[in-house]
Motif scaffolding. Structure first.
Motif, short mmCIF file in Angstrom:
data_model
loop_
_atom_site.label_atom_id
_atom_site.label_comp_id
_atom_site.label_asym_id
_atom_site.label_seq_id
_atom_site.Cartn_x
_atom_site.Cartn_y
_atom_site.Cartn_z
N LEU A 248 0.78 -1.21 0.07
CA LEU A 248 -0.04 0.46 -0.01
C LEU A 248 0.89 1.21 0.07
N CYS A 249 1.89 1.37 1.04
CA CYS A 249 2.81 2.46 0.38
C CYS A 249 3.54 2.35 -0.59
N ALA A 250 4.16 1.74 -1.05
CA ALA A 250 4.12 1.81 -2.08
C ALA A 250 3.82 1.96 -3.37
N ALA A 251 2.39 2.03 -3.41
CA ALA A 251 1.28 2.08 -5.01
C ALA A 251 0.68 3.78 -4.43
N LEU A 252 0.88 4.11 -3.27
CA LEU A 252 0.18 5.18 -3.01
C LEU A 252 1.95 6.60 -3.04
N ALA A 253 2.39 5.85 -3.25
CA ALA A 253 3.72 6.48 -3.02
C ALA A 253 3.64 6.68 -4.75
N ALA A 254 3.94 5.04 -5.97
CA ALA A 254 4.24 5.52 -6.88
C ALA A 254 2.92 6.29 -7.73
N ARG A 255 1.70 6.18 -6.88
CA ARG A 255 1.19 7.53 -7.43
C ARG A 255 1.06 8.92 -7.51
N GLU A 256 2.17 8.90 -6.73
CA GLU A 256 2.74 10.42 -6.27
C GLU A 256 4.63 10.14 -7.40
N HIS A 257 4.31 10.55 -8.44
CA HIS A 257 5.39 9.85 -9.30
C HIS A 257 6.70 9.66 -8.40
N GLY A 258 6.40 7.85 -7.90
CA GLY A 258 6.91 7.11 -7.41
C GLY A 258 8.72 7.83 -6.19
N ASP A 259 7.71 8.90 -5.35
CA ASP A 259 8.51 10.13 -4.44
C ASP A 259 9.14 8.31 -3.23
N ALA A 260 10.15 8.44 -3.46
CA ALA A 260 10.39 7.28 -2.42
C ALA A 260 10.16 8.09 -0.95
N ARG A 261 10.31 8.78 -0.64
CA ARG A 261 11.33 9.68 0.65
C ARG A 261 8.93 9.66 0.81
N ARG A 262 8.51 9.99 0.23
CA ARG A 262 6.97 9.74 -0.04
C ARG A 262 6.39 7.93 1.07
N ALA A 263 6.92 7.19 0.38
CA ALA A 263 6.77 5.59 0.09
C ALA A 263 7.79 5.84 2.04
N LEU A 264 8.78 6.04 2.57
CA LEU A 264 9.50 5.90 3.39
C LEU A 264 8.26 6.44 4.59
N ASP A 265 8.21 7.64 4.56
CA ASP A 265 7.19 9.02 5.45
C ASP A 265 6.17 7.88 5.88
N LEU A 266 5.45 7.55 4.92
CA LEU A 266 4.14 6.80 5.10
C LEU A 266 4.05 5.47 5.92
N LEU A 267 5.22 4.73 5.74
CA LEU A 267 5.68 3.78 6.38
C LEU A 267 6.07 3.55 8.09
N ARG A 268 6.67 4.65 7.68
CA ARG A 268 7.11 5.31 9.19
C ARG A 268 5.97 5.75 10.30
N VAL A 269 5.41 6.56 9.26
CA VAL A 269 4.25 7.39 10.32
C VAL A 269 3.28 6.46 10.53
N ALA A 270 2.75 5.30 9.96
CA ALA A 270 1.84 4.29 10.30
C ALA A 270 2.11 3.46 11.57
#
Length: 409
Positions: A248-270
DNA sequence: CATCCACCGGAAATAGGGGGGC
DNA sequence: GCCCCCCTATTTCCGGTGGATG
């Protein structure tokens, strides 16, 4: 202070649950400035940058390089990783190589950049009082005396070029090696996510900085998944990640131009949310909650940092837009509403020109989306639409005592 | 098809507050 | 102490402009 034995002590509870670390093992591995051991799917870029900088190990001048790509595509991570390894190797070999990393968005004036570089070469400078040229010259002097190879990374370099005097400093930096006369070498690594920036550079700066250019492409969802899995292994205790969380984190971040920082933020905050709630498992629901929390925090932070009149302008936008059912509003309209607000507070109002500037700033901060449109006979103006949760904005505005006076009712 | 609106947005300057070097 | 520097928010000045309208 005597402990309150036997009675529920709220702080004690917080402390002991912090100590059990049931979710995270090494949370910081997910923080944005952590430099990972491995960077999946960036092998080519790592290698290329290393090739450019490697001559430093022989005490020779490394090349300059320019890295560009959208946010969260690994530019900064690649740069930091290569520098870390290069410095390590240099230490091993007893060669003087020093990396100086400057984030120009945080240190966004020519003076601050020059001062950061000065600190990096061991020159202490006051935070103000000197001219940029003075700081620069002191650094050069010290470099001449010390010798060695220095690699200066200017991250988000576009923020420097935009400032008055920014291009001048860049130009001087690109030719500092002539001044050093072979006693020391400096190489520059520029990083930016703005392609248009490259074109706005003076040709002489561009050709020097862009000796080698590396383009970073967005990560795909499967690639993001690899990255997350790598880090999650380090960051979390075994078995705490629920089904589908990483996907889910990967999918949400991929939707935002493949932003890895976003993906990591999502995972950490979750994970943080799960821990805070005392849940034993991080679930998809926590990820959705994280998305909201991240956005609310971002908006809150940005709004709190705004100068008074910018706060009033955004409040004016909310008022006007609320009155027109979430449709876009125009500059003139915002200005009128803004003036009403200042009058209500008995304040002077700033000029239209300034409000126009503030609108541009709000856009850059991501609170608002705006574009210049022509309404023909009815003139050319900026069409503004809110791009953040008004509730989050109002909450932050509430904290400003002056603005809060407008919100009572 | 020229006109002309309603701003846009660059450049330079100011205010006023915080600090040098010698 | 004198003269110079930096920083942020804002003002002043002003040439520019897309396209509906007459």
């Amino acid at each position: 202070m005597a402990g309150v034995r036997g009675v529920a002590d709220p702080l004690e509870e917080v402390f002991s649950s912090a100590l059990t670390r049931r979710i995270f093992r090494r949370r910081w591995v997910l923080l944005p400035d952590y430099v990972p051991e491995t960077l999946p799917h960036r092998e080519r870029e790592l290698r290329r940058l290393a090739e450019v900088l490697a001559p430093a190990l022989r005490g020779e001048k490394p090349g300059n390089a320019f890295l560009y790509g959208l946010t969260g595509t690994g530019k900064t991570a690649v740069a930091r990783h290569v520098l870390m390894r290069l410095e390590g190797k240099a230490r091993e070999l007893g060669v003087a190589v020093r990396a100086i990393y400057v984030n120009v968005r945080q240190r966004d004036t020519p003076y601050k950049v020059a001062a950061s570089i000065a600190e990096g070469v061991g020159v202490r400078v006051p935070f103000t009082g000197l001219s940029v040229g003075e700081v620069y010259e002191r650094s050069v002097k010290r470099l001449k005396r010390l010798g060695g190879v220095y690699i200066v990374v200017l991250d988000e370099i576009d923020f420097l070029a935009k400032r008055p005097g920014g291009q001048d400093l860049l130009y001087r930096l690109t030719r500092v090696n002539q001044e050093l006369g072979g006693n020391a070498w400096v190489s520059l690594v520029g990083i930016t996510n703005s392609l248009s920036f490259v074109e706005s550079l003076e040709p002489r700066v561009r050709s020097s900085l862009g000796e080698v250019e590396l383009v970073f492409h967005p990560y795909t969802a499967p690639q993001l998944k690899d990255i997350l899995e790598d880090r999650a292994r380090e960051a979390f205790n075994p078995g705490v990640l629920g089904e589908g969380v990483i996907d889910l984190c990967a999918a949400l971040a991929a939707r935002e131009h493949g932003d890895a920082r976003r993906a990591l933020d999502l995972l950490r905050v979750a994970g943080e949310i799960a821990e805070r709630r005392g849940d034993p498992l991080v679930t998809e629901e926590h990820v959705y909650a994280a998305r909201i929390e991240i956005e609310r925090d971002r908006v809150g932070e940005v709004v709190r940092g705004l100068p008074l009149h910018a706060k009033l302008v955004i409040l004016a936008i909310i008022r006007r837009q609320g009155a027109r059912e979430g449709k876009s509003v125009y500059t003139g309209e915002v200005y009128e509403e803004y003036k009403r607000l200042t009058a209500e507070l008995g304040l002077e109002h700033v000029t239209l020109r300034r409000v126009s500037g503030i609108l541009g700033e709000l856009d850059m901060l991501g609170l608002v989306k705006s574009r210049v449109v022509s309404r023909g006979r009815y003139g050319k103006t900026r069409e503004v639409i809110l791009d953040a949760d008004p509730k989050a904005i109002l909450e932050a505005l509430q904290e400003d005592p002056m603005v809060a006076r407008l919100l009572e009712d």
